[in-house]
Motif scaffolding. Structure first.
Motif, PDB file in Angstrom:
ATOM      1  N   ARG A 145       0.726  13.994  -4.829  1.00  0.00           N
ATOM      2  CA  ARG A 145      -0.304  13.051  -4.412  1.00  0.00           C
ATOM      3  C   ARG A 145      -0.970  12.478  -5.654  1.00  0.00           C
ATOM      4  O   ARG A 145      -1.318  13.217  -6.579  1.00  0.00           O
TER       5      ARG A 145
ATOM      6  N   TYR B 231       2.995  -0.096   3.841  1.00  0.00           N
ATOM      7  CA  TYR B 231       2.285   1.003   4.510  1.00  0.00           C
ATOM      8  C   TYR B 231       2.228   0.789   6.017  1.00  0.00           C
ATOM      9  O   TYR B 231       2.136   1.742   6.779  1.00  0.00           O
TER      10      TYR B 231
ATOM     11  N   THR C  76      -1.991   7.774  -2.805  1.00  0.00           N
ATOM     12  CA  THR C  76      -0.532   7.683  -2.698  1.00  0.00           C
ATOM     13  C   THR C  76       0.091   9.065  -2.515  1.00  0.00           C
ATOM     14  O   THR C  76      -0.337  10.029  -3.139  1.00  0.00           O
TER      15      THR C  76
ATOM     16  N   HIS D   5       7.605   6.635  -1.046  1.00  0.00           N
ATOM     17  CA  HIS D   5       6.207   6.339  -1.373  1.00  0.00           C
ATOM     18  C   HIS D   5       5.485   5.932  -0.094  1.00  0.00           C
ATOM     19  O   HIS D   5       5.886   4.966   0.552  1.00  0.00           O
ATOM     20  N   ARG D   6       4.436   6.682   0.261  1.00  0.00           N
ATOM     21  CA  ARG D   6       3.656   6.387   1.468  1.00  0.00           C
ATOM     22  C   ARG D   6       2.176   6.628   1.184  1.00  0.00           C
ATOM     23  O   ARG D   6       1.813   7.244   0.177  1.00  0.00           O
ATOM     24  N   PRO D   7       1.301   6.181   2.096  1.00  0.00           N
ATOM     25  CA  PRO D   7      -0.125   6.453   1.893  1.00  0.00           C
ATOM     26  C   PRO D   7      -0.425   7.932   2.104  1.00  0.00           C
ATOM     27  O   PRO D   7       0.175   8.568   2.970  1.00  0.00           O
ATOM     28  N   ASP D   8      -1.360   8.467   1.297  1.00  0.00           N
ATOM     29  CA  ASP D   8      -1.760   9.847   1.487  1.00  0.00           C
ATOM     30  C   ASP D   8      -2.412   9.991   2.862  1.00  0.00           C
ATOM     31  O   ASP D   8      -3.120   9.109   3.311  1.00  0.00           O
TER      32      ASP D   8
ATOM     33  N   ASP E  77       9.958   2.283  -0.990  1.00  0.00           N
ATOM     34  CA  ASP E  77       8.533   1.956  -1.077  1.00  0.00           C
ATOM     35  C   ASP E  77       8.199   0.890  -0.031  1.00  0.00           C
ATOM     36  O   ASP E  77       7.863  -0.252  -0.371  1.00  0.00           O
TER      37      ASP E  77
ATOM     38  N   MET F 228       3.265   0.264  -7.176  1.00  0.00           N
ATOM     39  CA  MET F 228       2.804   1.603  -7.501  1.00  0.00           C
ATOM     40  C   MET F 228       2.025   1.550  -8.814  1.00  0.00           C
ATOM     41  O   MET F 228       2.446   0.905  -9.768  1.00  0.00           O
TER      42      MET F 228
END
Length: 180
Positions: A166, A118, A170, A145-148, A115, A24
């Protein structure tokens, strides 16, 4: 990548070799920890898919009582061991698959960082959240925690989504266990 605040402030962390992990970014980590505030102090922390350990080590630097780091990738484990030794604030490494660990432990945690890669599908992420729900007490917090742009996983029974943020590409979702 460095520890942002607390007892180990400014210490640089080693990133794992290769492209299998994506720590991150400092900006997102700083904003996350600012939003967590006093939840960290004296808490029991679980850092799943720990990678370099930057989240769990930041929590220890800011006063967490303990941290368990779960990681199974060899390059990440090498970096994690080095970083824990260099920071010198303790922490226990579990070199195991996250799902297997969550199914086998009876430990409770006040703050859990999730985390995953992805590429991990949403159904698998939802399964992990369900397993975590049984490992946190009332008032406990889970940060995912993931991709936007990815759909939000359903909150498992017992957890409520309390925040979404956001940062660039992220997305961070925060869940808490409320009083029943």
């Amino acid at each position: 990548m460095r520890i942002i605040a607390g007892q180990a402030r400014g210490r640089r962390l080693r990133s794992p070799r290769g492209m299998a992990t994506r720590p991150m970014m400092d900006r997102a980590r700083e904003a996350l920890f600012s939003s967590l505030g006093e939840l960290i102090r004296a808490g029991r922390v679980l850092d799943l898919y720990a990678g370099s350990g930057s989240l769990g080590l930041e929590a220890l630097s800011r006063g967490a009582a303990s941290a368990v780091f779960v990681e199974q990738g060899r390059p990440a484990l090498e970096a994690l061991r080095e970083n824990i030794g260099m920071v010198g604030l303790g922490g226990r490494i579990v070199a195991e698959d996250v799902v297997r660990y969550l199914k086998s432990t009876g430990d409770q945690f006040d703050l859990v960082f999730v985390d995953p890669p992805y590429a991990l599908d949403l159904a698998s992420v939802s399964e992990i959240l369900t397993l975590i729900a049984g490992r946190i007490p009332v008032g406990g917090t889970v940060v995912l925690h993931r991709p936007d742009g990815e759909a939000e996983p359903d909150a498992p029974a017992g957890l409520s989504r309390v925040d979404t943020r956001r940062y660039g590409g992220t997305r961070l979702w925060r869940y808490e266990r409320k009083m029943p």
